[in-house]
Design a protein around this motif. Structure first.
Motif, short mmCIF file in Angstrom:
data_model
loop_
_atom_site.label_atom_id
_atom_site.label_comp_id
_atom_site.label_asym_id
_atom_site.label_seq_id
_atom_site.Cartn_x
_atom_site.Cartn_y
_atom_site.Cartn_z
N HIS A 96 18.13 -7.35 1.36
CA HIS A 96 17.88 -7.00 -0.30
C HIS A 96 19.13 -6.64 -0.86
CE1 HIS A 96 13.80 -8.18 -0.17
NE2 HIS A 96 13.66 -7.61 1.09
N LEU A 140 6.33 -4.98 -6.80
CA LEU A 140 6.23 -4.62 -5.52
C LEU A 140 7.86 -4.62 -5.15
CD1 LEU A 140 4.93 -3.55 -3.28
CD2 LEU A 140 4.62 -5.78 -2.41
N ASN A 141 8.67 -5.71 -5.45
CA ASN A 141 9.94 -5.60 -4.94
C ASN A 141 10.90 -4.85 -5.76
OD1 ASN A 141 10.01 -7.36 -2.95
ND2 ASN A 141 9.71 -9.07 -3.90
N ARG A 143 9.95 -1.90 -6.87
CA ARG A 143 9.93 -0.51 -6.59
C ARG A 143 10.30 -0.28 -5.30
NH1 ARG A 143 4.43 -1.43 -8.82
NH2 ARG A 143 3.87 0.19 -10.35
N ARG A 144 10.36 -1.32 -4.18
CA ARG A 144 11.05 -1.41 -2.99
C ARG A 144 12.57 -1.15 -3.21
NH1 ARG A 144 10.82 -6.61 0.37
NH2 ARG A 144 8.68 -5.93 0.69
N TRP A 145 13.15 -2.03 -3.98
CA TRP A 145 14.37 -1.91 -4.30
C TRP A 145 14.76 -0.41 -4.81
CZ3 TRP A 145 14.35 -6.95 -6.87
CH2 TRP A 145 14.15 -8.10 -5.94
N LYS A 147 13.32 2.15 -4.43
CA LYS A 147 13.14 3.44 -3.58
C LYS A 147 14.56 3.80 -2.60
CE LYS A 147 10.40 5.28 0.07
NZ LYS A 147 11.19 5.73 0.80
N VAL A 148 15.24 2.38 -2.34
CA VAL A 148 16.45 2.56 -1.56
C VAL A 148 17.53 3.24 -2.23
CG1 VAL A 148 18.34 1.23 -0.75
CG2 VAL A 148 16.15 0.26 -0.48
N VAL A 159 9.60 5.78 -8.42
CA VAL A 159 9.76 4.27 -8.62
C VAL A 159 9.28 3.61 -9.85
CG1 VAL A 159 10.12 3.95 -6.08
CG2 VAL A 159 7.97 3.94 -7.04
#
Length: 224
Positions: A96, A140-141, A143-145, A147-148, A159
């Motif tokens: 990602h 969802l993605n 938020r995932r990115w 968070k990194v 997020v």
């Protein structure tokens, strides 16, 4: 030194961000890292995340040399904050990575001191490039990115409502030309228009996107 933490405070800040105990004597290498970061809070936060990522616990042997080596690749003519931001971004790995970097760059047109709703971040992600996406990214993605980036102290907040430190904002804005940012703003406005509900955006709505548009459209689009 006005506004900077003392060396002891900076060491405690570094250890805290790195997730290490504060009730033990800090190793000499931790103080070397603090000096290397010039006691700058943003630099300490990012460096602490890198120390945590390295899995450092009791043995700090080689940490200072590794960080000096990493940061030296970012250019000696740049500020300490810029060198550390670049190093932290370059350390992002995995499938990602490109999307995470695109998301980071998308903040180049966010107004200063703004907490951006995650739904709006998704639109910013779409507007970042001239190349249209096959389909919008899922929240969802996004938020995932996010968070990194938050875990690396590159983005502040949560997020759901992220924001940027002023120094990071200056960095990401400087990474885009004026013409590139104008293009991003134009594409963002087109997204707003294409997704406008019947009757237009309601300024009284409590939904996050119309609130953001109502409050920020003037500053966000002044270069469009």
């Amino acid at each position: 030194d006005v506004g900077l933490p003392t060396e002891d405070e900076a060491v405690q800040m570094l250890l805290s961000v790195a997730g290490l105990p504060l009730d033990v004597d800090a190793p000499p290498e931790a103080r070397e890292v603090v000096k290397f970061c010039d006691r700058l809070p943003l630099a300490l936060g990012i460096a602490g995340k890198l120390v945590h990522e390295m899995g450092v616990t009791d043995d700090w042997n080689g940490v200072v040399e590794l960080m000096q080596e990493e940061f030296s690749d970012s250019g000696q003519d740049r500020s300490m904050e810029e060198r550390i931001i670049r190093t932290s971004l370059s350390a992002i790995k995995g499938p990602h990575r490109d999307k995470i970097l695109r998301l980071f760059n998308a903040f180049a047109i966010v107004p200063e001191d703004t907490r951006t709703p995650v739904e709006m971040v998704g639109m910013l992600f779409e507007a970042e490039s001239e190349t249209p996406l096959p389909k919008p990214p899922s929240l969802l993605n996004i938020r995932r990115w996010l968070k990194v980036l938050i875990d690396r102290s590159l983005i502040l907040g949560t997020v759901d409502r992220p924001s940027l430190h002023d120094i990071v904002m200056d960095f990401v804005v400087a990474s885009k030309s004026d013409e590139a940012r104008r293009g991003m703003n134009r594409r963002l406005v087109e997204l707003w228009r294409s997704r406008r509900p019947p009757g237009g955006w309601d300024p009284e709505s409590r939904e996050s996107v119309p609130q953001y548009i109502t409050l920020q459209i003037c500053s966000c689009c002044m270069d469009a």
